[in-house]
Design a protein around this motif. Structure first.
Motif, PDB file in Angstrom:
ATOM      1  N   ARG A  75      -8.522 -14.369 -53.229  1.00  0.00           N
ATOM      2  CA  ARG A  75      -7.758 -13.097 -52.918  1.00  0.00           C
ATOM      3  C   ARG A  75      -7.313 -12.557 -53.903  1.00  0.00           C
ATOM      4  NH1 ARG A  75      -4.032 -15.706 -48.352  1.00  0.00           N
ATOM      5  NH2 ARG A  75      -3.800 -17.176 -50.033  1.00  0.00           N
ATOM      6  N   ASN A  76      -6.992 -13.342 -55.016  1.00  0.00           N
ATOM      7  CA  ASN A  76      -6.500 -12.999 -56.351  1.00  0.00           C
ATOM      8  C   ASN A  76      -7.598 -11.881 -57.149  1.00  0.00           C
ATOM      9  OD1 ASN A  76      -6.328 -13.173 -59.244  1.00  0.00           O
ATOM     10  ND2 ASN A  76      -4.548 -14.589 -58.706  1.00  0.00           N
ATOM     11  N   LYS A  77      -6.977 -10.799 -57.524  1.00  0.00           N
ATOM     12  CA  LYS A  77      -7.663  -9.867 -58.143  1.00  0.00           C
ATOM     13  C   LYS A  77      -8.500 -10.501 -59.158  1.00  0.00           C
ATOM     14  CE  LYS A  77      -7.343  -5.067 -59.908  1.00  0.00           C
ATOM     15  NZ  LYS A  77      -6.530  -4.211 -60.245  1.00  0.00           N
ATOM     16  N   SER A  78      -8.008 -11.239 -60.142  1.00  0.00           N
ATOM     17  CA  SER A  78      -8.608 -11.707 -61.118  1.00  0.00           C
ATOM     18  C   SER A  78      -9.801 -12.648 -60.648  1.00  0.00           C
ATOM     19  CB  SER A  78      -7.743 -12.376 -62.210  1.00  0.00           C
ATOM     20  OG  SER A  78      -6.616 -11.712 -62.398  1.00  0.00           O
ATOM     21  N   VAL A  79      -9.844 -13.416 -59.725  1.00  0.00           N
ATOM     22  CA  VAL A  79     -10.797 -14.485 -59.238  1.00  0.00           C
ATOM     23  C   VAL A  79     -11.771 -13.532 -58.432  1.00  0.00           C
ATOM     24  CG1 VAL A  79     -11.090 -16.175 -57.527  1.00  0.00           C
ATOM     25  CG2 VAL A  79      -9.046 -16.297 -58.823  1.00  0.00           C
ATOM     26  N   LYS A  80     -11.477 -12.517 -57.840  1.00  0.00           N
ATOM     27  CA  LYS A  80     -12.489 -11.519 -57.160  1.00  0.00           C
ATOM     28  C   LYS A  80     -13.277 -11.001 -58.479  1.00  0.00           C
ATOM     29  CE  LYS A  80     -10.033 -10.135 -53.036  1.00  0.00           C
ATOM     30  NZ  LYS A  80      -9.178  -8.926 -52.576  1.00  0.00           N
ATOM     31  N   LEU A  81     -12.505 -10.615 -59.355  1.00  0.00           N
ATOM     32  CA  LEU A  81     -13.549  -9.831 -60.516  1.00  0.00           C
ATOM     33  C   LEU A  81     -14.272 -11.209 -61.270  1.00  0.00           C
ATOM     34  CD1 LEU A  81     -13.717  -7.547 -62.093  1.00  0.00           C
ATOM     35  CD2 LEU A  81     -11.976  -8.112 -63.461  1.00  0.00           C
ATOM     36  N   LEU A  82     -13.996 -12.151 -61.464  1.00  0.00           N
ATOM     37  CA  LEU A  82     -14.705 -13.210 -61.906  1.00  0.00           C
ATOM     38  C   LEU A  82     -16.035 -13.639 -61.020  1.00  0.00           C
ATOM     39  CD1 LEU A  82     -11.976 -15.862 -63.318  1.00  0.00           C
ATOM     40  CD2 LEU A  82     -13.600 -14.362 -64.704  1.00  0.00           C
ATOM     41  N   LEU A  83     -15.792 -13.486 -59.902  1.00  0.00           N
ATOM     42  CA  LEU A  83     -16.745 -13.925 -58.836  1.00  0.00           C
ATOM     43  C   LEU A  83     -17.781 -12.984 -58.836  1.00  0.00           C
ATOM     44  CD1 LEU A  83     -14.805 -15.532 -56.090  1.00  0.00           C
ATOM     45  CD2 LEU A  83     -16.214 -16.543 -57.646  1.00  0.00           C
TER      46      LEU A  83
END
Length: 163
Positions: free
Chosen positions: A27-35
């Motif tokens: 749900r973290n914005k940075s994690v979403k971007l990395l994925l």
């Protein structure tokens, strides 16, 4: 965010390695971007008592290294290395060099691989069965593997008493 401008510019041939003790929060914005830009490959920690999972991991690594082992050789390899993936890989490389394309058996593993895993579960079982000689042997192994044997022994006793 600066990450948004950097990620699209990274060549797809690059590898970005993130180590974490817990799974990242999707749900973290940075994690979403990395994925969005990355392929995820997890390397989960396999507990020492999950022998079959460790053997399967060793089989996968053996295929990657290009060495063939017998069923008993995998068992001995896991008994000697525990769940140390890096050590398993290194020992498989050594076995490949020694075997010269032949299938590696359990005796070859015993001859070439140093026993560097000490298992408190084995100690607990020896104590549970009342096998004092074997329990002392496991304590010695724990000490030789730089494991806190006394702590392991107390933990093992606790496990046995709880059964």
């Amino acid at each position: 965010m600066q990450l948004e401008s950097i990620l699209p510019k990274i060549p797809s041939t690059n590898t970005f390695l993130i180590t974490n003790t817990h799974k990242p929060d999707a749900r973290n914005k940075s994690v979403k971007l990395l994925l969005e830009y990355a392929q995820v490959k997890e390397f989960p920690f396999i507990p020492q008592w999950k022998t079959q999972a460790l053997i399967q991991q060793a089989r996968t690594l053996a295929d990657e290294v290009g060495v063939t082992l017998t069923t008993d050789a995998y068992k001995v390899l896991i008994d000697y290395t525990g769940n140390n993936t890096r050590l398993i890989f290194t020992e498989l490389e050594k076995l490949k060099t020694y075997a010269l394309g032949k299938t590696v058996n359990g005796d070859m593993v015993k001859e070439l691989v140093s026993e560097s895993a000490a298992n408190s579960l084995q100690l607990a079982n020896a104590i549970r069965l009342g096998n004092i000689a074997q329990a002392l042997e496991f304590v010695e192994r724990l000490i030789n593997c730089n494991e806190p044997a006394f702590t392991q022994m107390l933990y093992s006793l606790q496990v046995v008493l709880l059964e």
